[in-house]
Design an enzyme around this catalytic site. Structure first.
Site, short mmCIF file in Angstrom:
data_model
loop_
_atom_site.label_atom_id
_atom_site.label_comp_id
_atom_site.label_asym_id
_atom_site.label_seq_id
_atom_site.Cartn_x
_atom_site.Cartn_y
_atom_site.Cartn_z
N GLY A 15 3.91 -10.89 -0.82
CA GLY A 15 2.58 -11.62 -1.22
C GLY A 15 2.77 -11.57 -2.74
N GLN B 167 0.15 -12.46 -11.40
CA GLN B 167 1.21 -11.78 -11.53
C GLN B 167 2.50 -12.63 -12.27
OE1 GLN B 167 1.20 -10.41 -7.06
NE2 GLN B 167 2.39 -8.80 -8.19
N CYS C 279 4.52 -2.85 -5.13
CA CYS C 279 4.09 -4.10 -5.73
C CYS C 279 5.13 -4.78 -6.63
CB CYS C 279 2.90 -3.54 -6.47
SG CYS C 279 1.97 -5.20 -7.54
N LEU C 280 5.33 -6.05 -6.70
CA LEU C 280 6.34 -6.69 -7.50
C LEU C 280 6.00 -6.31 -8.89
CD1 LEU C 280 6.48 -10.08 -5.47
CD2 LEU C 280 8.15 -8.29 -5.45
N HIS D 34 -4.55 -6.29 -0.84
CA HIS D 34 -3.64 -6.05 -2.06
C HIS D 34 -3.81 -7.12 -3.12
CE1 HIS D 34 0.11 -4.24 -3.96
NE2 HIS D 34 0.18 -5.37 -4.46
N GLU D 35 -3.46 -8.32 -2.61
CA GLU D 35 -3.35 -9.48 -3.41
C GLU D 35 -4.83 -9.82 -4.09
OE1 GLU D 35 -0.66 -10.28 -4.47
OE2 GLU D 35 0.54 -9.52 -2.80
N HIS E 142 -5.37 -7.96 -7.25
CA HIS E 142 -4.81 -8.33 -8.41
C HIS E 142 -5.73 -9.42 -9.30
CE1 HIS E 142 -0.77 -6.89 -8.34
NE2 HIS E 142 -0.64 -7.20 -7.08
#
Ligand code: ZN
Length: 196
Positions: free
Chosen positions: A45, A50, A107-108, A149-150, A153
């Site tokens: 995701g 991000q 997380c990225l 989660h997304e 952000h």
């Protein structure tokens, strides 16, 4: 085109994203670039903030894969199987949530760190597709976790804000000390697929 993924503590990850207003081709281009960037980073995701785009937009593909790279649809819940992935969501909002579940999230934007986070087990989400059409979906399973989660952000929230103070401080101090090149154990490397 590969985009640069911002990592904590970049202050841009802490800002509140603005509504998507332009649909169609400009949004498709962003969607394509974000998807390419997410797959390249082996993520499941990615939210626009991000990659430094302060817009309320997400791309998700969390279909489980086996060791040959084939999708394992059987491992998905019935609700997950009804939803086409990759999934693109503009201006998402959760209109209903039920139950609780926990999952070890990564997380990225906080690479190599993982911690157990509590989320709603089931969500109903309203959003707009790439053409600006209103859509609604309901899901549970990993997809529900990734969506939540997304969406965090978009509010400038990271998973390290949703864990205990002690666990959060530990991760933050490790990042301060080693950045993202600290020595990782074999066990941690195996967890890599859950980068959201
Ligand atoms: Zn993330």
């Amino acid at each position: 085109m590969l985009l640069q993924i911002l990592t904590y503590p970049d202050p841009r990850l802490r800002e509140i994203a603005l509504p998507v207003k332009q649909f169609g081709d400009p949004l498709k281009k962003l969607a394509e670039d974000m998807l390419e960037t997410m797959y390249h980073a082996k993520g499941i995701g990615l939210a626009a903030p991000q990659v430094g785009r302060l817009e309320r937009f997400l791309v998700i593909d969390c279909r489980p894969k086996n060791e040959h790279g084939r999708y394992e649809i059987k491992e998905m819940t019935e609700l997950e199987q009804k939803i086409t992935q990759p999934l693109f969501m503009a201006n998402p909002s959760i209109v209903e949530r039920r139950g609780k579940t926990t999952f070890e999230e990564g997380c990225l934007s906080v690479p190599t760190y993982y911690e157990t986070v509590e989320r709603a087990q089931w969500v109903r989400v309203r959003y707009q597709d790439l053409e600006g059409q209103e859509q609604m979906l309901e899901t549970d399973g990993l997809l529900a976790i990734v969506i939540q989660h997304e969406m965090d952000h978009l509010e400038g929230t990271l998973f390290i804000d949703r864990i205990s103070f002690a666990a959060s401080q530990k991760i933050k101090s490790q990042i301060q000390k080693y950045g993202y090149s600290r020595p990782t154990s074999q066990k941690e490397t195996e967890k890599e697929p859950n980068k959201i």
